[in-house]
Design a protein around this motif. Structure first.
Motif, PDB file in Angstrom:
ATOM      1  N   TRP A 125     -13.538 -17.578 -31.165  1.00  0.00           N
ATOM      2  CA  TRP A 125     -12.992 -18.489 -32.177  1.00  0.00           C
ATOM      3  C   TRP A 125     -12.529 -17.725 -33.419  1.00  0.00           C
ATOM      4  N   GLY A 126     -13.238 -16.666 -33.752  1.00  0.00           N
ATOM      5  CA  GLY A 126     -12.824 -15.852 -34.898  1.00  0.00           C
ATOM      6  C   GLY A 126     -11.529 -15.104 -34.619  1.00  0.00           C
ATOM      7  N   ASP A 127     -11.403 -14.573 -33.398  1.00  0.00           N
ATOM      8  CA  ASP A 127     -10.169 -13.884 -33.026  1.00  0.00           C
ATOM      9  C   ASP A 127      -8.984 -14.845 -33.086  1.00  0.00           C
ATOM     10  N   LEU A 128      -9.201 -16.072 -32.621  1.00  0.00           N
ATOM     11  CA  LEU A 128      -8.127 -17.068 -32.659  1.00  0.00           C
ATOM     12  C   LEU A 128      -7.747 -17.393 -34.097  1.00  0.00           C
ATOM     13  N   ALA A 129      -8.722 -17.674 -34.926  1.00  0.00           N
ATOM     14  CA  ALA A 129      -8.430 -18.037 -36.320  1.00  0.00           C
ATOM     15  C   ALA A 129      -7.692 -16.917 -37.042  1.00  0.00           C
ATOM     16  N   SER A 130      -8.017 -15.661 -36.711  1.00  0.00           N
ATOM     17  CA  SER A 130      -7.397 -14.540 -37.408  1.00  0.00           C
ATOM     18  C   SER A 130      -5.920 -14.400 -37.088  1.00  0.00           C
ATOM     19  N   THR A 131      -5.468 -14.934 -35.947  1.00  0.00           N
ATOM     20  CA  THR A 131      -4.039 -14.835 -35.629  1.00  0.00           C
ATOM     21  C   THR A 131      -3.202 -15.643 -36.614  1.00  0.00           C
ATOM     22  N   GLY A 132      -3.833 -16.615 -37.277  1.00  0.00           N
ATOM     23  CA  GLY A 132      -3.114 -17.381 -38.288  1.00  0.00           C
ATOM     24  C   GLY A 132      -2.783 -16.575 -39.531  1.00  0.00           C
ATOM     25  N   ASN A 133      -3.325 -15.342 -39.616  1.00  0.00           N
ATOM     26  CA  ASN A 133      -2.991 -14.470 -40.745  1.00  0.00           C
ATOM     27  C   ASN A 133      -1.693 -13.711 -40.518  1.00  0.00           C
ATOM     28  N   ALA A 134      -1.127 -13.845 -39.302  1.00  0.00           N
ATOM     29  CA  ALA A 134       0.111 -13.125 -39.002  1.00  0.00           C
ATOM     30  C   ALA A 134       1.252 -13.649 -39.876  1.00  0.00           C
ATOM     31  N   PRO A 135       2.194 -12.802 -40.213  1.00  0.00           N
ATOM     32  CA  PRO A 135       3.325 -13.252 -41.038  1.00  0.00           C
ATOM     33  C   PRO A 135       4.360 -14.004 -40.208  1.00  0.00           C
ATOM     34  N   PHE A 136       4.239 -15.322 -40.138  1.00  0.00           N
ATOM     35  CA  PHE A 136       5.181 -16.130 -39.383  1.00  0.00           C
ATOM     36  C   PHE A 136       6.542 -16.136 -40.095  1.00  0.00           C
ATOM     37  N   LYS A 137       7.602 -15.955 -39.323  1.00  0.00           N
ATOM     38  CA  LYS A 137       8.938 -15.876 -39.912  1.00  0.00           C
ATOM     39  C   LYS A 137       9.907 -16.913 -39.347  1.00  0.00           C
ATOM     40  N   THR A 138       9.650 -17.415 -38.149  1.00  0.00           N
ATOM     41  CA  THR A 138      10.594 -18.327 -37.506  1.00  0.00           C
ATOM     42  C   THR A 138       9.913 -19.634 -37.131  1.00  0.00           C
ATOM     43  N   ALA A 139      10.718 -20.661 -36.936  1.00  0.00           N
ATOM     44  CA  ALA A 139      10.189 -21.951 -36.506  1.00  0.00           C
ATOM     45  C   ALA A 139       9.520 -21.834 -35.145  1.00  0.00           C
ATOM     46  N   LYS A 140      10.056 -20.966 -34.288  1.00  0.00           N
ATOM     47  CA  LYS A 140       9.459 -20.765 -32.974  1.00  0.00           C
ATOM     48  C   LYS A 140       8.033 -20.251 -33.089  1.00  0.00           C
ATOM     49  N   GLN A 141       7.815 -19.326 -34.004  1.00  0.00           N
ATOM     50  CA  GLN A 141       6.472 -18.791 -34.182  1.00  0.00           C
ATOM     51  C   GLN A 141       5.502 -19.879 -34.654  1.00  0.00           C
ATOM     52  N   TYR A 142       5.969 -20.742 -35.525  1.00  0.00           N
ATOM     53  CA  TYR A 142       5.131 -21.860 -35.973  1.00  0.00           C
ATOM     54  C   TYR A 142       4.834 -22.817 -34.819  1.00  0.00           C
ATOM     55  N   ARG A 143       5.830 -23.068 -33.982  1.00  0.00           N
ATOM     56  CA  ARG A 143       5.602 -23.973 -32.842  1.00  0.00           C
ATOM     57  C   ARG A 143       4.619 -23.363 -31.843  1.00  0.00           C
ATOM     58  N   ASN A 144       4.702 -22.047 -31.647  1.00  0.00           N
ATOM     59  CA  ASN A 144       3.734 -21.385 -30.777  1.00  0.00           C
ATOM     60  C   ASN A 144       2.313 -21.527 -31.342  1.00  0.00           C
ATOM     61  N   TRP A 145       2.195 -21.409 -32.652  1.00  0.00           N
ATOM     62  CA  TRP A 145       0.880 -21.550 -33.280  1.00  0.00           C
ATOM     63  C   TRP A 145       0.366 -22.983 -33.113  1.00  0.00           C
ATOM     64  N   ILE A 146       1.229 -23.952 -33.257  1.00  0.00           N
ATOM     65  CA  ILE A 146       0.835 -25.347 -33.052  1.00  0.00           C
ATOM     66  C   ILE A 146       0.419 -25.570 -31.605  1.00  0.00           C
ATOM     67  N   ALA A 147       1.144 -24.954 -30.660  1.00  0.00           N
ATOM     68  CA  ALA A 147       0.782 -25.075 -29.245  1.00  0.00           C
ATOM     69  C   ALA A 147      -0.599 -24.491 -28.993  1.00  0.00           C
ATOM     70  N   GLN A 148      -0.905 -23.376 -29.644  1.00  0.00           N
ATOM     71  CA  GLN A 148      -2.237 -22.810 -29.501  1.00  0.00           C
ATOM     72  C   GLN A 148      -3.302 -23.761 -30.048  1.00  0.00           C
ATOM     73  N   MET A 149      -3.027 -24.345 -31.187  1.00  0.00           N
ATOM     74  CA  MET A 149      -4.006 -25.273 -31.772  1.00  0.00           C
ATOM     75  C   MET A 149      -4.218 -26.493 -30.876  1.00  0.00           C
ATOM     76  N   ASN A 150      -3.172 -26.975 -30.247  1.00  0.00           N
ATOM     77  CA  ASN A 150      -3.318 -28.118 -29.344  1.00  0.00           C
ATOM     78  C   ASN A 150      -4.103 -27.760 -28.083  1.00  0.00           C
ATOM     79  N   ALA A 151      -4.127 -26.470 -27.749  1.00  0.00           N
ATOM     80  CA  ALA A 151      -4.856 -26.030 -26.555  1.00  0.00           C
ATOM     81  C   ALA A 151      -6.307 -25.670 -26.848  1.00  0.00           C
ATOM     82  N   VAL A 152      -6.725 -25.747 -28.099  1.00  0.00           N
ATOM     83  CA  VAL A 152      -8.074 -25.336 -28.473  1.00  0.00           C
ATOM     84  C   VAL A 152      -9.176 -26.079 -27.702  1.00  0.00           C
ATOM     85  N   PRO A 153      -9.114 -27.418 -27.514  1.00  0.00           N
ATOM     86  CA  PRO A 153     -10.208 -28.079 -26.786  1.00  0.00           C
ATOM     87  C   PRO A 153     -10.410 -27.518 -25.384  1.00  0.00           C
TER      88      PRO A 153
END
Length: 582
Positions: A125-153
């Motif tokens: 869970w810590g490794d996952l949370a730390s990926t949110g520190n990455a410098p997102f630059k594109t809408a695609k990167q944000y959507r990938n992050w949202i997809a990861q959050m939706n897959a958390v359960p």
């Protein structure tokens, strides 16, 4: 150094006559590793264009783990079926590196490491949370992050199922190292608003290149993903950790106490050191090196003019206010200044510089109490500003050289930017090489004039002692039955580390068997290779060419590194970038 069977074969092949080389064999080998690498990236949903690294979260359930083991065993069978003597010298080196990598992956699956996806220092869970520190630059990167959050359960449930299997067979971190480690889960589980979690951090300030309307949409989707999936999954995990996992975790500390513990620990030694050494051999190396560094520390203590014995000097360093700051930003600023000072010296010691640069950030607050002093990577040097009375300024120069440049950030960037190497060498990190290089970078600071006072030099020696002491402490805990207090006392008596750092570090060694062995053994290999090159080449030795030769390899087992330096010597000391190294 005694070599593992695979590495010994690879080095034999690398020095074989090129007349035996067959292009078809090279092509067959390339086909094997190319297909496997593509499959591996698909397994972990890797996305080259995503700052967060993934399109979603991978499956980690038992069925998937069994399939991975079978796949890698099949790859190993294909490697064994190759007539490796017909590989070209360059392909033979790749073969040795790759075969060692596949063997490590197989061993991890066979010992079912996935059933213990956490330790005192890190967690899924810590490794996952730390990926949110990455410098997102594109809408695609944000959507990938949202997809990861939706897959958390789903992801957390699979990890929890694996933890339950590990708990049932006594394959857990020791209970003492898990106390309080659920706080980072609680910080999300108990959040009142999605915006208050670490997962929302990338959305606080978004790039102007994303239109305002799309920013608003992405933020709304993120809030929904966090509220509907991330927070409930953390709440469920928190309940399991508090009620079942932590209370019933194993009590013994030693890796030897785990199922098939002796073989497991030996496999971890092979993984993290890439050497075929026994715990007893490593323990003795550690004792010898501790004695050597202790004499050097005594000399530097004398230079400071301190009137007192060694324990009194350590107490003075741990308690005198002159060696500490009270402002977190001041600690960050000082680290930035040190890194910039190195920039002014880089061209003297390196011919080829990385294009990648790094930023310096504080360790996130939810993990800082249990985190190491710093950690570096290609884009970020994380510096721990928690509990400032434990963050000594006299060690900051060594820490910064290790974690940023010319240590981890420098080495990893050069590896990833080297397009002449296959991806499995550019993007896979081998601890013995990477940590060995970073520790070597600390000592290189002496030559570079980076240590401005005897206290700075003592801080560097204390860090060298810390890594040498790890050889003693890690093997002491996992093969000799040392207690937690015994390990802490050894570090307290021999290093200038703060008490807080000693406690968190020992817990890290307890929960992560053999990882701590990589550093000093790796540094010894690099130093031995350099001394050999200096003696053989004499006035032809070029420090820039030597460093470029080492770093151009990516991340490789130590015997492969030493063989490459032999080639460097045979070439008359010509490095990989002759024009840059003049």
């Amino acid at each position: 150094m005694k070599l593992t069977k695979g590495l010994a074969l690879a080095l034999l092949l690398a020095t074989a006559s090129p007349t035996l080389a067959d292009a078809a064999t090279d092509a067959a080998f390339k086909d094997i590793y190319s297909r496997e690498w593509t499959w591996r990236m698909d397994q972990f949903d890797y996305d080259e264009d995503s700052a967060a690294g993934r399109t979603t979260l991978p499956d980690v359930d038992v069925k998937t783990q069994a399939a991975r083991l079978a796949y890698w065993q099949n790859v190993m069978a294909q490697l064994d079926a190759l007539d490796a003597k017909k590989l070209s010298p360059a392909a033979a080196v790749n073969y040795g590196v790759y075969r060692n990598q596949i063997a490590t992956l197989i061993a991890s699956q066979q010992y079912r490491d996935y059933e213990m996806p956490l330790n005192s220092d890190s967690s899924f869970w810590g490794d996952l949370a730390s990926t949110g520190n990455a410098p997102f630059k594109t809408a695609k990167q944000y959507r990938n992050w949202i997809a990861q959050m939706n897959a958390v359960p789903r992801y957390f449930d699979q990890q929890t199922d694996n933890m339950k299997l590990g708990l049932a067979r006594g394959f857990t971190p020791p209970k003492v190292t898990l106390q309080g480690r659920d706080s980072s889960v609680a910080s999300v589980a108990q959040a009142k608003r999605a915006e208050d979690t670490v997962y929302y951090k990338p959305f606080v300030k978004m790039p102007a290149s994303i239109a305002p309307a799309e920013q608003a949409q992405l933020r709304a989707e993120a809030v929904k993903a966090i509220n509907d999936n991330v927070i409930p999954a953390h709440a469920k995990l928190l309940t399991y950790l508090k009620n079942d996992y932590i209370p019933n975790a194993r009590v013994p500390l030693a890796a030897y106490s785990l199922p098939d513990g002796k073989a497991f620990y030996q496999s971890k030694i092979a993984e993290f050191t890439t050497l075929d050494l026994t715990p007893e051999q490593i323990h003795q190396i550690g004792l010898d090196e501790v004695a050597k560094i202790r004499a050097q520390m005594q000399q530097v203590m004398t230079q400071t003019g301190f009137k007192g014995d060694f324990p009194a000097f350590l107490h003075f360093l741990r308690t005198d206010p002159q060696f500490y700051t009270t402002d977190p930003q001041d600690l960050l600023n000082r680290a930035a200044w040190i890194a910039k000072q190195f920039d002014g010296k880089a061209s003297t010691y390196f011919g080829h510089n990385p294009r990648g640069r790094f930023t310096i950030r504080p360790v996130p607050a939810d993990i800082a109490p249990f985190y190491t002093a710093g950690r570096g990577g290609t884009g970020t040097y994380l510096l721990n500003t928690y509990d400032l009375p434990s963050r000594s300024l006299y060690a900051l120069r060594a820490l910064t050289l290790h974690e940023s440049a010319p240590g981890h950030s420098w080495q990893m960037s050069l590896a990833q930017e080297n397009k002449d190497m296959p991806d499995f060498r550019r993007k896979v990190y081998i601890s013995a090489f990477g940590e060995g290089w970073a520790l070597y970078a600390e000592k290189l600071g002496v030559e570079m004039g980076m240590y401005e006072t005897p206290y700075d030099t003592f801080g560097m020696l204390s860090y060298q002692m810390w890594r040498a002491a790890r050889l003693v402490v890690d093997t002491g805990i996992h093969s000799k039955g040392w207690t937690r207090e015994q390990a802490q006392a050894f570090l307290r008596d021999n290093t200038a580390l703060s008490n807080h750092e000693i406690e968190t570090e020992v817990d890290r060694y307890i929960g992560w068997p053999a990882q701590a062995l990589a550093y000093y053994l790796g540094e010894m290999s690099i130093e031995k290779s350099r001394a050999k090159a200096e003696a053989a080449l004499g006035p032809k030795f070029n420090i820039r060419a030597f460093h470029d030769t080492v770093l151009a390899m990516g991340s490789v087992p130590l015997p492969v590194l030493e063989a490459r330096v032999d080639e460097f010597i045979a070439s008359g000391g010509v490095g990989p970038y002759p024009e840059e190294e003049k």
